[in-house]
Enzyme design. Structure first.
Site, PDB file in Angstrom:
ATOM      1  N   GLU A   1     -17.179 -25.925 -41.760  1.00 52.45           N
ATOM      2  CA  GLU A   1     -17.560 -27.017 -40.845  1.00 52.45           C
ATOM      3  C   GLU A   1     -16.379 -27.889 -40.417  1.00 52.45           C
ATOM      4  O   GLU A   1     -16.497 -29.095 -40.294  1.00 52.45           O
ATOM      5  CB  GLU A   1     -18.649 -27.892 -41.476  1.00 52.45           C
ATOM      6  CG  GLU A   1     -19.886 -27.129 -41.891  1.00 52.45           C
ATOM      7  CD  GLU A   1     -20.448 -26.258 -40.777  1.00 52.45           C
ATOM      8  OE1 GLU A   1     -20.340 -26.641 -39.601  1.00 52.45           O
ATOM      9  OE2 GLU A   1     -20.984 -25.184 -41.089  1.00 52.45           O
ATOM     10  N   GLY A   2     -15.240 -27.254 -40.184  1.00 52.99           N
ATOM     11  CA  GLY A   2     -14.065 -27.982 -39.708  1.00 52.99           C
ATOM     12  C   GLY A   2     -13.066 -28.204 -40.827  1.00 52.99           C
ATOM     13  O   GLY A   2     -13.381 -28.783 -41.856  1.00 52.99           O
TER      14      GLY A   2
END
Length: 617
Positions: free
Chosen positions: A459-460
């Protein structure tokens, strides 16, 4: 010498959860809000009991199996160990997929704070298995917020019942995290549906037979008024694209044109299928036509903004997963240290004297105390963020709801990235406590480390979270979120001064570091260009994260001090509070001073990394 000790659970300390929920965060007070009126500490404890029981009996026993027997694709279907499906059925049949949702959807309307505490058990027991419900609930929440009533009826109800599972489909092989470069395209059809064509990479839970259907939320490029694709993120829209289409009566029917191209085999999280999916390759032809059938969520061009609803929830979820992998690793290391006899104290002169448990050695206690400070600090941060979600959704005062929203926005990069870095370090220390055994598969700590190593990317990456924090969040709304956080810290410092003694001194020190962080931000704002400001953004994220956790630990120390002052404590309670205070001391004395070199570097506006050239490597 104290006898060797055992623990009730190696997933998470229930005493710690009770301290955080009931003594620090005062979760029972949420029952005063209409949504939670039927709840109390008794119902919260009952939910925790259920989750502890299911996680211990059904998830923890399959964790090693899922690691050893990772998903296999035979060209037609994905094969997963049967106990995974059985565990997820128990989870769904207990109503846990809808635990925080409306009674109308079969939910329990648990506060998000309690729901997160409940789900912590599953993250600790088997993070690979827990990923399926985490993604499904996030998918359902996005559609509840932004879908039409028909979309909610068709897709959300089956997901919250555990019949359908969900995914999020953003990345592509050529684009990775650069979502502006997404190529998957969507073509409109006259009946209001769309046909999608393209490829999506790194899709967790993207293919399996654990549920009747899989609901993909897909970012795709839509045409502008002239019919040509709109470039950049402004051209992205969001679509519901199911694995199987639904008949008119809602029954699962024809296979959609979504095909598994292959599985990615990761170093950890092996129980979660991770996929390259092809949309519209023509292998399946719904309605006799190639193209994956989908329905738009929201309006054209809103895709990325809507997807952030799920992405931000997933980022907090990743942070909790990182915390719990570190937490269970810590408890395993603690149990090992208490029961592994080896060596003697430095002053022992008699070589025939019995060896002592390694927990008696100061360096082992150092490693255990570091782990305790990381994982209990990370859990407290994550549950504090959960209280912000509850305030954002249900607080009766509109200004408080808005303040909670801003503060949650500010802290989301920290809640995701700080545990992904430092609870991973806790896993590393857990291996070290085990010595040579820690590097073998005889003990689970090596798997915890491998599983957790994925979270700095999920997620990043750290770099993306750092640029989000420094480049956007600290300045958002004219810095109002940062101002609100400073007010919260100031309130803690005032209470620390009232308490007096060492925690007053700790509060003064924290105030000093807050002033330095503010000065560093001003210095970065005066940088000659944005590239120089952001060149060391990851250092700022680490420094700010340590400052946030130091504040969290000061909060816990004040609460533990009040608990210790109460009369009628048991020995176990007294030990618990003293342990909290010692972990707070450790973080403030050993970890908080690490800000000095980080802030020195940031204030120098060093351009070493920025000026490096490819040819010089």
């Amino acid at each position: 010498m104290r006898a060797a000790r055992t623990m009730d659970s190696k997933l998470v300390s229930r005493r710690d959860l009770a301290f955080l929920l009931y003594e620090w965060l005062d979760a029972p007070s949420l029952a005063a809000r209409g949504r939670f009126a039927e709840h109390s500490r008794e119902t919260f404890d009952a939910a925790l009991d259920t989750c502890e029981r299911i996680a211990t009996a059904h998830f923890a026993p399959i964790n090693r199996l899922l690691d050893a027997q990772e998903p296999r694709f035979d060209g037609e279907r994905v094969h997963l160990p049967e106990p995974l499906g059985a565990a997820l059925r128990v989870f769904c049949e207990a109503g846990l997929m809808a635990a925080g949702h409306d009674y109308e959807f079969g939910g329990m309307q648990l506060p998000y704070t309690v729901e997160r505490a409940c789900f912590a058990y599953f993250n600790a027991a088997s993070v690979g298995a827990a990923a399926y419900p985490m993604l499904t609930v996030g998918n359902a929440n996005l559609l509840l917020a932004h879908g039409t009533p028909a979309q909610v009826e068709a897709w959300v109800r089956p997901m919250l019942a555990g019949r359908f599972f969900g995914t999020m489909c953003l990345s592509e092989p050529q684009a990775g995290s650069s979502l502006a470069d997404i190529r998957t395209r969507a073509e409109p059809r006259g009946d209001g549906s769309w046909r999608l064509f393209g490829n999506k990479m790194w899709i967790s839970g993207g293919e399996h037979e654990l549920a009747e259907n899989i609901v993909h939320l897909v970012l795709a490029r839509t045409p502008g008024p002239d019919g040509s694709p709109v470039p950049g993120v402004k051209g992205l829209s969001l679509f519901i694209v199911p694995k199987k289409l639904l008949a008119a009566d809602g029954a699962v029917g024809e296979r959609n044109d979504v095909a598994l191209a292959g599985l990615n085999h990761k170093m950890g999280y092996r129980g979660t299928t991770n996929c390259l999916l092809n949309f519209g390759e023509g292998r399946f032809r719904p309605g006799g036509e190639a193209g994956a059938v989908g329905w738009m969520v929201g309006q054209p061009g809103q895709g990325l903004a809507l997807m952030f609803h799920m992405m931000n929830e997933a980022r907090i979820g990743v942070g909790m997963g990182a915390v719990m992998l570190g937490y269970t690793g810590y408890l395993h290391a603690l149990d090992y240290a208490r029961n592994r006899p080896q060596g003697r104290p430095p002053g022992a002169k008699d070589p025939t004297s019995p060896p002592v448990p390694i927990v008696e050695h100061a360096d082992v206690r150092r490693m255990l105390l570091a782990q305790k400070s990381y994982v209990e600090g990370g859990l407290a941060l994550n549950l504090f963020c959960a209280t912000l979600v509850d305030d954002e959704r249900t607080h009766p005062d509109a200004d408080t709801r808005e303040d909670a929203h801003r503060l949650l926005e500010l802290l989301t990069p920290v809640a995701k990235s700080w545990p992904s870095q430092w609870c991973l370090e806790a896993n590393s220390l857990a291996i070290q406590v085990h010595g040579g055994y820690g590097y073998t598969r005889d003990y689970p700590v090596e798997q915890f480390y491998r599983d957790n190593r994925l979270n700095p990317i999920h997620e990043g990456t750290h770099g993306i979270q750092a640029m989000d924090l420094l480049g956007r969040k600290v300045r958002q709304d004219g810095g109002r979120a940062l101002d609100g956080f400073r007010e919260r810290v100031a309130g803690t410092l005032a209470r620390a001064r009232e308490a007096g003694g060492e925690w007053s001194e700790a509060g003064d020190a924290l105030g000093h570091w807050g002033t330095r962080l503010g000065g560093t931000l001003e210095r970065l704002d005066r940088a000659p260009d944005a590239q120089r400001t952001l060149a060391n953004a990851s250092v700022f994220l680490e420094a700010f994260g340590h400052y946030v956790i130091a504040w969290i630990w000061l909060e816990q120390a004040l609460c533990a001090g009040a608990g210790l002052a109460r009369s009628g404590l048991t020995d176990a309670d007294r030990d618990f509070y003293l342990g909290k205070l010692q972990a707070a001391r450790y973080f403030h004395r050993w970890e908080l001073p690490k800000l000095a070199p980080m802030l020195d570097l940031l204030e120098s506006l060093d351009a070493t990394t920025l000026e490096m050239r490819d040819a010089w490597f």
